[in-house]
Design a protein around this motif. Structure first.
Motif, mmCIF file in Angstrom:
data_model
loop_
_atom_site.group_PDB
_atom_site.id
_atom_site.type_symbol
_atom_site.label_atom_id
_atom_site.label_comp_id
_atom_site.label_asym_id
_atom_site.label_seq_id
_atom_site.Cartn_x
_atom_site.Cartn_y
_atom_site.Cartn_z
ATOM 1 N N LEU A 50 56.585 20.173 45.065
ATOM 2 C CA LEU A 50 55.995 18.925 44.604
ATOM 3 C C LEU A 50 56.962 18.183 43.690
ATOM 4 O O LEU A 50 57.175 16.971 43.837
ATOM 5 N N ALA A 51 57.562 18.896 42.750
ATOM 6 C CA ALA A 51 58.515 18.275 41.824
ATOM 7 C C ALA A 51 59.693 17.682 42.592
ATOM 8 O O ALA A 51 60.120 16.549 42.317
ATOM 9 N N ASP A 52 60.213 18.421 43.571
ATOM 10 C CA ASP A 52 61.338 17.923 44.361
ATOM 11 C C ASP A 52 60.965 16.649 45.115
ATOM 12 O O ASP A 52 61.755 15.710 45.196
ATOM 13 N N GLU A 53 59.749 16.614 45.669
ATOM 14 C CA GLU A 53 59.288 15.417 46.384
ATOM 15 C C GLU A 53 59.214 14.220 45.445
ATOM 16 O O GLU A 53 59.678 13.126 45.783
ATOM 17 N N LEU A 54 58.608 14.416 44.278
ATOM 18 C CA LEU A 54 58.454 13.303 43.343
ATOM 19 C C LEU A 54 59.811 12.825 42.817
ATOM 20 O O LEU A 54 60.104 11.629 42.821
ATOM 21 N N ILE A 55 60.634 13.762 42.381
ATOM 22 C CA ILE A 55 61.938 13.416 41.811
ATOM 23 C C ILE A 55 62.844 12.803 42.873
ATOM 24 O O ILE A 55 63.626 11.892 42.583
ATOM 25 N N GLY A 56 62.723 13.267 44.108
ATOM 26 C CA GLY A 56 63.572 12.785 45.187
ATOM 27 C C GLY A 56 63.113 11.488 45.824
ATOM 28 O O GLY A 56 63.771 10.970 46.732
ATOM 29 N N THR A 57 62.011 10.931 45.357
ATOM 30 C CA THR A 57 61.523 9.672 45.910
ATOM 31 C C THR A 57 62.512 8.564 45.581
ATOM 32 O O THR A 57 62.915 8.395 44.428
ATOM 33 N N LYS A 58 62.897 7.825 46.608
ATOM 34 C CA LYS A 58 63.879 6.756 46.435
ATOM 35 C C LYS A 58 63.384 5.754 45.391
ATOM 36 O O LYS A 58 62.259 5.266 45.472
ATOM 37 N N GLY A 59 64.230 5.503 44.404
ATOM 38 C CA GLY A 59 63.886 4.579 43.335
ATOM 39 C C GLY A 59 63.616 5.253 42.000
ATOM 40 O O GLY A 59 63.619 4.597 40.959
ATOM 41 N N VAL A 60 63.377 6.565 42.023
ATOM 42 C CA VAL A 60 63.187 7.288 40.763
ATOM 43 C C VAL A 60 64.550 7.382 40.081
ATOM 44 O O VAL A 60 65.510 7.859 40.664
ATOM 45 N N HIS A 102 60.251 -3.338 32.615
ATOM 46 C CA HIS A 102 60.613 -2.854 33.942
ATOM 47 C C HIS A 102 60.370 -1.360 34.149
ATOM 48 O O HIS A 102 59.987 -0.947 35.236
ATOM 49 N N ASN A 103 60.623 -0.570 33.140
ATOM 50 C CA ASN A 103 60.651 0.885 33.300
ATOM 51 C C ASN A 103 59.348 1.556 32.891
ATOM 52 O O ASN A 103 58.739 1.190 31.884
ATOM 53 N N CYS A 104 58.985 2.544 33.695
ATOM 54 C CA CYS A 104 57.790 3.350 33.435
ATOM 55 C C CYS A 104 58.182 4.810 33.305
ATOM 56 O O CYS A 104 59.159 5.266 33.906
ATOM 57 N N LEU A 105 57.399 5.523 32.534
ATOM 58 C CA LEU A 105 57.513 6.973 32.394
ATOM 59 C C LEU A 105 56.216 7.554 32.920
ATOM 60 O O LEU A 105 55.135 7.093 32.550
ATOM 61 N N GLU A 106 56.337 8.540 33.795
ATOM 62 C CA GLU A 106 55.153 9.221 34.285
ATOM 63 C C GLU A 106 55.331 10.708 34.085
ATOM 64 O O GLU A 106 56.406 11.245 34.367
ATOM 65 N N VAL A 107 54.305 11.355 33.561
ATOM 66 C CA VAL A 107 54.327 12.795 33.351
ATOM 67 C C VAL A 107 53.123 13.382 34.075
ATOM 68 O O VAL A 107 51.985 13.031 33.775
ATOM 69 N N ALA A 108 53.414 14.246 35.037
ATOM 70 C CA ALA A 108 52.352 14.910 35.788
ATOM 71 C C ALA A 108 52.277 16.366 35.334
ATOM 72 O O ALA A 108 53.291 17.071 35.317
ATOM 73 N N VAL A 109 51.096 16.800 34.957
ATOM 74 C CA VAL A 109 50.865 18.208 34.629
ATOM 75 C C VAL A 109 50.463 18.887 35.929
ATOM 76 O O VAL A 109 49.523 18.449 36.603
ATOM 77 N N VAL A 110 51.208 19.925 36.294
ATOM 78 C CA VAL A 110 51.029 20.556 37.600
ATOM 79 C C VAL A 110 50.733 22.045 37.460
ATOM 80 O O VAL A 110 51.141 22.679 36.488
ATOM 81 N N ARG A 111 50.018 22.571 38.455
ATOM 82 C CA ARG A 111 49.663 23.991 38.445
ATOM 83 C C ARG A 111 49.605 24.489 39.884
ATOM 84 O O ARG A 111 49.092 23.804 40.762
ATOM 85 N N GLY A 112 50.146 25.671 40.093
ATOM 86 C CA GLY A 112 50.131 26.272 41.421
ATOM 87 C C GLY A 112 51.168 27.370 41.476
ATOM 88 O O GLY A 112 51.716 27.776 40.444
ATOM 89 N N THR A 113 51.465 27.829 42.684
ATOM 90 C CA THR A 113 52.516 28.834 42.800
ATOM 91 C C THR A 113 53.850 28.177 42.461
ATOM 92 O O THR A 113 54.005 26.956 42.570
ATOM 93 N N ALA A 114 54.796 28.993 42.054
ATOM 94 C CA ALA A 114 56.114 28.466 41.704
ATOM 95 C C ALA A 114 56.698 27.688 42.885
ATOM 96 O O ALA A 114 57.276 26.617 42.709
ATOM 97 N N ARG A 115 56.532 28.205 44.079
ATOM 98 C CA ARG A 115 57.047 27.536 45.278
ATOM 99 C C ARG A 115 56.403 26.160 45.456
ATOM 100 O O ARG A 115 57.080 25.167 45.700
ATOM 101 N N GLU A 116 55.086 26.108 45.332
ATOM 102 C CA GLU A 116 54.346 24.861 45.523
ATOM 103 C C GLU A 116 54.712 23.822 44.459
ATOM 104 O O GLU A 116 54.953 22.646 44.773
ATOM 105 N N VAL A 117 54.773 24.243 43.212
ATOM 106 C CA VAL A 117 55.096 23.323 42.120
ATOM 107 C C VAL A 117 56.524 22.798 42.267
ATOM 108 O O VAL A 117 56.784 21.610 42.085
ATOM 109 N N GLN A 118 57.449 23.672 42.636
ATOM 110 C CA GLN A 118 58.842 23.235 42.821
ATOM 111 C C GLN A 118 58.939 22.225 43.968
ATOM 112 O O GLN A 118 59.645 21.224 43.862
#
Length: 139
Positions: A114-124, A96-112
């Protein structure tokens, strides 16, 4: 090549004993290397407070892939930030469970963001942004 500078530090004996125990546990060869790592860590942390500074990191997510449309939503988020995502690793943890690791690069604001969007997705179930540096300004 950089010049090595020696300096002294006044410290409470019990704090030094605790620090020595910590550096033994972590496998440091000496106090100097442990102190250098602490300094670098503080500098990287400061870098992330500067929102327009170029940074890198990883966003780690754990989710149930049976959750309706979740994988598609995560993929959509990733595609909408394709310029910031360097690579994604997907691992099937169990049936049932998956692990996903995204390597990200950009300004601190942009990366944060993106991380908030992914982590905040319903079901994570769990998500975490691990911040680091491009290394170009560290010695």
């Amino acid at each position: 090549m950089a010049t090595t500078v020696r300096f002294g530090v006044s410290i409470d004996e019990s704090l030094l004993q605790q620090f020595d125990e910590l550096i033994r546990e972590k496998g440091y060869q000496n106090r100097s290397e442990a102190v250098r790592d602490l300094m670098r860590d503080a500098l990287v942390e400061r870098q992330w407070t500067r929102e327009d500074e170029e940074t890198v990191g990883t966003v780690t997510l754990v989710y149930d892939h049976h959750t309706r449309d979740l994988a598609d939503k995560l993929t959509e988020h990733q595609h909408s930030h394709h310029h910031a995502i360097i690579s994604v690793l997907h691992v099937h943890l169990d049936a049932h469970n998956c692990l996903e690791v995204a390597v990200v690069r950009g300004t601190a604001r942009e990366v944060q963001r993106l991380a908030d969007e992914l982590i905040g997705t319903k079901g994570v179930k769990h998500g975490k942004l691990v911040t680091t540096t491009t290394g170009k300004d560290l010695k």
